[in-house]
Design an enzyme around this catalytic site. Structure first.
Site, mmCIF file in Angstrom:
data_model
loop_
_atom_site.group_PDB
_atom_site.id
_atom_site.type_symbol
_atom_site.label_atom_id
_atom_site.label_comp_id
_atom_site.label_asym_id
_atom_site.label_seq_id
_atom_site.Cartn_x
_atom_site.Cartn_y
_atom_site.Cartn_z
ATOM 1 N N HIS A 1 -2.483 11.641 -0.359
ATOM 2 C CA HIS A 1 -2.080 10.417 -1.056
ATOM 3 C C HIS A 1 -1.921 10.632 -2.552
ATOM 4 O O HIS A 1 -1.516 9.722 -3.251
ATOM 5 C CB HIS A 1 -3.153 9.330 -0.876
ATOM 6 C CG HIS A 1 -3.113 8.677 0.462
ATOM 7 N ND1 HIS A 1 -3.601 7.424 0.696
ATOM 8 C CD2 HIS A 1 -2.622 9.095 1.641
ATOM 9 C CE1 HIS A 1 -3.433 7.102 1.958
ATOM 10 N NE2 HIS A 1 -2.854 8.105 2.555
ATOM 11 N N ASP B 1 3.582 -13.884 11.905
ATOM 12 C CA ASP B 1 2.225 -14.261 11.500
ATOM 13 C C ASP B 1 1.292 -13.040 11.593
ATOM 14 O O ASP B 1 0.865 -12.661 12.686
ATOM 15 C CB ASP B 1 1.766 -15.400 12.424
ATOM 16 C CG ASP B 1 0.413 -15.981 12.030
ATOM 17 O OD1 ASP B 1 -0.396 -15.265 11.422
ATOM 18 O OD2 ASP B 1 0.160 -17.149 12.366
ATOM 19 N N GLU C 1 0.826 -1.211 0.000
ATOM 20 C CA GLU C 1 0.000 0.000 0.000
ATOM 21 C C GLU C 1 0.860 1.260 0.000
ATOM 22 O O GLU C 1 1.736 1.427 0.856
ATOM 23 C CB GLU C 1 -0.929 -0.006 1.226
ATOM 24 C CG GLU C 1 -1.927 1.138 1.207
ATOM 25 C CD GLU C 1 -2.962 1.081 2.324
ATOM 26 O OE1 GLU C 1 -3.034 0.056 3.041
ATOM 27 O OE2 GLU C 1 -3.685 2.076 2.478
ATOM 28 N N LYS D 1 -7.465 -0.031 11.377
ATOM 29 C CA LYS D 1 -6.848 -0.555 10.149
ATOM 30 C C LYS D 1 -5.592 0.256 9.848
ATOM 31 O O LYS D 1 -4.560 -0.286 9.435
ATOM 32 C CB LYS D 1 -7.846 -0.478 8.979
ATOM 33 C CG LYS D 1 -7.386 -1.186 7.706
ATOM 34 C CD LYS D 1 -6.542 -0.329 6.788
ATOM 35 C CE LYS D 1 -6.154 -1.061 5.516
ATOM 36 N NZ LYS D 1 -5.257 -0.246 4.666
HETATM 37 P P1 NAD Z 1 8.216 -23.255 16.577
HETATM 38 O O1 NAD Z 1 7.541 -24.392 17.254
HETATM 39 O O2 NAD Z 1 8.721 -23.456 15.194
HETATM 40 O O3 NAD Z 1 9.455 -22.784 17.469
HETATM 41 C C1 NAD Z 1 9.356 -22.597 18.843
HETATM 42 C C2 NAD Z 1 10.305 -23.536 19.542
HETATM 43 O O4 NAD Z 1 11.639 -23.164 19.288
HETATM 44 C C3 NAD Z 1 10.147 -23.466 21.041
HETATM 45 O O5 NAD Z 1 9.105 -24.295 21.463
HETATM 46 C C4 NAD Z 1 11.520 -23.886 21.531
HETATM 47 O O6 NAD Z 1 11.579 -25.276 21.698
HETATM 48 C C5 NAD Z 1 12.456 -23.505 20.393
HETATM 49 N N1 NAD Z 1 13.323 -22.323 20.668
HETATM 50 C C6 NAD Z 1 14.602 -22.158 20.262
HETATM 51 N N2 NAD Z 1 15.091 -20.971 20.651
HETATM 52 C C7 NAD Z 1 14.110 -20.340 21.305
HETATM 53 C C8 NAD Z 1 14.017 -19.057 21.962
HETATM 54 N N3 NAD Z 1 15.045 -18.193 22.006
HETATM 55 N N4 NAD Z 1 12.838 -18.713 22.535
HETATM 56 C C9 NAD Z 1 11.788 -19.563 22.520
HETATM 57 N N5 NAD Z 1 11.839 -20.787 21.929
HETATM 58 C C10 NAD Z 1 12.986 -21.187 21.329
HETATM 59 O O7 NAD Z 1 7.325 -21.930 16.531
HETATM 60 P P2 NAD Z 1 6.204 -21.316 17.462
HETATM 61 O O8 NAD Z 1 6.659 -19.940 17.793
HETATM 62 O O9 NAD Z 1 5.831 -22.215 18.570
HETATM 63 O O10 NAD Z 1 4.985 -21.234 16.450
HETATM 64 C C11 NAD Z 1 4.898 -20.205 15.492
HETATM 65 C C12 NAD Z 1 4.245 -20.703 14.228
HETATM 66 O O11 NAD Z 1 2.977 -21.291 14.516
HETATM 67 C C13 NAD Z 1 3.952 -19.592 13.260
HETATM 68 O O12 NAD Z 1 4.385 -19.996 11.980
HETATM 69 C C14 NAD Z 1 2.418 -19.492 13.274
HETATM 70 O O13 NAD Z 1 1.956 -19.034 12.032
HETATM 71 C C15 NAD Z 1 2.015 -20.896 13.537
HETATM 72 N N6 NAD Z 1 0.681 -21.157 14.092
HETATM 73 C C16 NAD Z 1 -0.160 -20.171 14.499
HETATM 74 C C17 NAD Z 1 -1.412 -20.474 15.007
HETATM 75 C C18 NAD Z 1 -2.310 -19.359 15.484
HETATM 76 O O14 NAD Z 1 -1.861 -18.225 15.601
HETATM 77 N N7 NAD Z 1 -3.579 -19.602 15.779
HETATM 78 C C19 NAD Z 1 -1.790 -21.808 15.126
HETATM 79 C C20 NAD Z 1 -0.903 -22.799 14.722
HETATM 80 C C21 NAD Z 1 0.337 -22.476 14.209
#
Ligand code: NAD
Length: 424
Positions: A376, A278, A84, A262
């Site tokens: 704009h 996300d 945008e 927004k």
């Molecule tokens: P992930 O599971 O890939 O990574 C998190 C893991 O990384 C932790 O559990 C830990 O074991 C490890 N880790 C390593 N270094 C770390 C640090 N410094 N701090 C914390 N953890 C560390 O990712 P996530 O963050 O659990 O999930 C994010 C993803 O899930 C995004 O892609 C999102 O789009 C997706 N997601 C979102 C939803 C929702 O928002 N409703 C639902 C499902 C999945």
């Protein structure tokens, strides 16, 4: 002739090139279209293919840099991914007008995420609630066992909350586990814990567990930004008072608040996207938070200080991470994070909140003064010129003619382009 079918069996097993060919066969995409799909740019097709399913290409979004930002005493350049026009410029303008007065101050409530476990078919939900609360130590052990890495980094289970919820299917017992996910957004981390915990909850209560998933209303992960703009830096007390009227409108009316918020999300989502985070999770959280008191309202709050400055605050859930999802995998997200120089997810969230506040200031200021179309127009004129078919230098030239004429329309752009090409 057999009818075309969208049931493309084995599609997920095919190579990206084969999928493109198959889509082209179905849709009649030209060779040029197929070549565009195949050229995945800075996001390697092999890598992209691991991020999502049925990959056939990548979608490039412009990446701009917001300048003039001073946040917590540190000057920072902020990458923003957005399609945008005016979004990046707006942040730069707002930040310029408060730079000399100190810029933005930010803070955060913590990095806690909530996961929910839904329990049904319990005749005694109040008893069940207390039974679950009594097992706090076991809940902690089950959750922490799931993620030793997170535990080692100082994260893990923090709290247990249980509510009885009245629903059209009868009472439900809803367990919340509150988990510190440190530098991860934490969705996968807490979802795993909720799934692991559910059978125990069912066993302790004699009920049946269903949904086990995080809540995107991440209200234990609130990023906060505040800033004061001196009246003399923003065009005087009339501009300030006009902006207060704009804010009061948004505060009182959901139709206005939706657009007001927004605008905030224009800034927030652009940084969230640039860093591979996300956008949907953050947007869902922000809008749910804006309606937390039962009526949808402004995410920002604005006041006039004793000195006559315009003071704004933004507070919103910001579940963003530096690890997990695409943050680590996407090469451009890594560049964006290096540009920001952030060491923790909290630092990132705080910068994003400052950008959201700046965006809101800029939008209200332009609405309360020149109006959005005038502000704009130059950028919009470029888009319209391109829509009319202008290329290269023609884009700027046609846009200039449209702005000079005070009318930005695609039919006029076509006429101007024709005139330009005819040497008129
Ligand atoms: P992930 O599971 O890939 O990574 C998190 C893991 O990384 C932790 O559990 C830990 O074991 C490890 N880790 C390593 N270094 C770390 C640090 N410094 N701090 C914390 N953890 C560390 O990712 P996530 O963050 O659990 O999930 C994010 C993803 O899930 C995004 O892609 C999102 O789009 C997706 N997601 C979102 C939803 C929702 O928002 N409703 C639902 C499902 C999945």
């Amino acid at each position: 002739m057999t009818a075309r079918t969208s049931r493309l069996s084995g599609f997920h097993k095919q190579s990206v090139a084969d999928r493109i060919a198959r889509v082209a066969e179905f849709t009649g995409l030209s060779a040029a279209d197929q070549a565009l799909l195949a050229g995945t740019g800075h996001l390697d097709a092999e890598l992209a293919n691991h991020l999502i399913e049925h990959l056939v290409g990548t979608m490039n979004i412009p990446l701009g840099v917001a300048t003039n930002l001073r946040i917590d005493g540190r000057d920072v350049l902020v990458p923003m991914a957005t399609e945008e026009s005016s979004v990046v410029a707006a942040v730069c303008n707002a930040a310029r007008q408060c730079y000399e007065h100190g810029g933005f101050t930010t803070s955060m409530s913590g990095t806690l995420m909530i996961a929910q476990v839904q329990l049904v078919d319990v005749p005694d939900p109040e008893h069940a609630r207390i039974r679950i609360l009594e097992r706090r130590d076991e809940v902690r052990a089950i959750c922490d066992d799931c993620d030793p890495v997170l535990l080692k980094l100082g994260g893990g289970f923090r709290d247990l909350e249980v509510r009885v919820l009245d629903s059209r299917s009868g009472p439900m017992v809803i367990t919340h586990i509150v988990v510190d996910t440190r530098d991860a957004m934490g969705a996968n981390a807490v979802n795993t814990m909720a799934e692991k915990l559910a059978p125990s909850i069912a066993a302790w209560t004699g009920g049946r567990t269903y949904l086990r998933i995080l809540s995107n209303l991440a209200d234990r992960r609130l990023a906060r930004a505040r800033c004061e703009w001196r009246a003399e830096d923003i065009g005087g007390p009339e501009v300030r008072d006009g902006m207060m009227l704009a804010y009061h409108f948004a505060e009182a009316d959901p139709y206005r608040a939706a657009t007001h918020n927004k605008g905030i999300m224009n800034g927030v989502s652009a940084v969230v996207l640039a860093t591979g985070n996300d956008t949907r999770a953050v947007e869902a959280g922000a809008h749910a938070y804006a309606a937390r008191n039962g009526r949808y309202t402004s995410l920002t709050r604005w006041e006039v200080t004793r000195e006559g400055h315009l003071a704004g605050v933004l507070e919103l859930p910001l579940a963003v991470g530096l690890v997990g999802g695409a943050t680590k995998a996407h090469p451009m997200a890594q560049v964006a994070l290096r540009m920001l120089g952030v060491r923790t997810a909290e630092e990132l969230a705080r910068i994003i909140a400052a950008v959201g506040l700046a965006q809101n200031f800029a939008a209200m200021r332009v609405l309360a003064t020149t109006g959005v179309q005038k502000g704009h127009m130059a950028l919009h004129a470029h888009n319209i010129a391109m829509m009319a078919g202008a290329v290269g230098d023609e884009v700027g030239a046609v846009a200039q003619r449209l702005v000079a004429a005070g009318r930005v329309r695609v039919d006029l752009a076509e006429a101007e382009l024709a005139a330009l090409r005819a040497g008129r």
